[in-house]
Design an enzyme around this catalytic site. Structure first.
Site, PDB file in Angstrom:
ATOM      1  N   THR A 271      48.399   2.203  58.287  1.00  0.00           N
ATOM      2  CA  THR A 271      48.852   2.213  59.669  1.00  0.00           C
ATOM      3  C   THR A 271      49.145   0.788  60.112  1.00  0.00           C
ATOM      4  O   THR A 271      48.750  -0.179  59.453  1.00  0.00           O
ATOM      5  CB  THR A 271      47.821   2.867  60.600  1.00  0.00           C
ATOM      6  OG1 THR A 271      48.415   3.127  61.876  1.00  0.00           O
ATOM      7  CG2 THR A 271      46.604   1.981  60.796  1.00  0.00           C
TER       8      THR A 271
ATOM      9  N   CYS B 197      50.792   6.557  57.694  1.00  0.00           N
ATOM     10  CA  CYS B 197      49.930   7.690  57.372  1.00  0.00           C
ATOM     11  C   CYS B 197      50.485   8.539  56.236  1.00  0.00           C
ATOM     12  O   CYS B 197      50.156   9.730  56.113  1.00  0.00           O
ATOM     13  CB  CYS B 197      49.674   8.557  58.606  1.00  0.00           C
ATOM     14  SG  CYS B 197      48.816   7.662  59.907  1.00  0.00           S
TER      15      CYS B 197
END
Length: 237
Positions: A93, A199
């Site tokens: 992330t 992700c």
């Protein structure tokens, strides 16, 4: 039905003693290693009964973090920003200016000892905060985080539709105390996400409140998060 479901979830996640959670907003940018060290120490103190629970709101300088499920192939530009290996759940992330990171240090011994319910609570916290800006959002099966659906006309007269991610969730639990937490895109530079596959999901993009046409400030986002947190987890102090 949804309100009843949220009511049941909140009843499970609230402390029986009603003790408020400390709410702290950091000034300036916080380096990632400093934040992790702080969380580790605070979570240990909470587990030992030596400190109250804490929600810590902050911004990081531009960086990438790799969760325990991250794949090296999802780091597309390793030299763009610092990369930090993290003990939280999830994959790669981005964190950076304009993104509100909320680190969540809660004692799940006092909140049902149910990690799945806790993650659902984090999802509902974000969804409720976005609702304060009249932004409909939800979760998707098989995809971590909180998503919004976007629609609009194209040049051919057809209507396009896509789903973009507006908030990420990545937590760790030790001795039934949580740390790490959530990130909500208020007004980050969305191009900065281009150095990773966020992700691990390639088929969808990322968005922010400002990108959606909601001119929210960080203070306004914080207030929305506080209002929604109270509904799900209980009082803050």
């Amino acid at each position: 039905m949804l309100s009843q479901s949220l009511s049941d979830l909140s009843a499970k996640l609230r402390r029986p003693d009603g003790r408020p959670v400390e709410w702290l907003v950091a000034d300036g940018y916080v380096d990632y290693p400093e934040a992790v060290a702080f969380m580790e120490a605070r979570a240990a103190a909470i587990a030992a009964g030596e400190a109250p629970e804490l929600i810590w709101l902050l911004e990081h300088p531009p960086l990438y973090t790799a969760g325990v499920s991250s794949r090296d192939d999802d780091l597309l530009d390793a030299g763009r920003f610092p990369v930090h290996r993290s003990g939280r759940g999830g994959q790669f992330t981005y964190h950076g200016p304009g993104q509100r990171v909320a680190y969540v240090m809660l004692d799940l011994n006092q909140r049902g000892k149910d990690v799945r319910a806790f993650v659902r609570g984090l999802e509902q916290w974000i969804i409720g905060a976005l609702a304060e800006f009249n932004v409909p959002a939800d979760v998707r099966e098989g995809r971590v985080g909180v998503w919004v659906e976007r629609k609009g006309p194209n040049d051919g007269g057809w209507t396009w539709s896509r789903e973009d991610k507006i908030a990420a969730i990545g937590v760790k639990v030790r001795k039934w105390v949580s740390f790490h937490g959530i990130s909500l895109n208020v007004e980050p530079d969305l191009d900065h996400f281009g150095g990773i596959v966020p992700c691990g999901i390639q088929e969808h993009g990322v968005t922010s409140l400002v990108d959606l046409g909601v001119p929210a400030t960080m203070d306004e986002a914080d207030e929305a998060l506080k209002v929604s947190f109270r509904r799900v987890f209980g009082e803050v102090g």
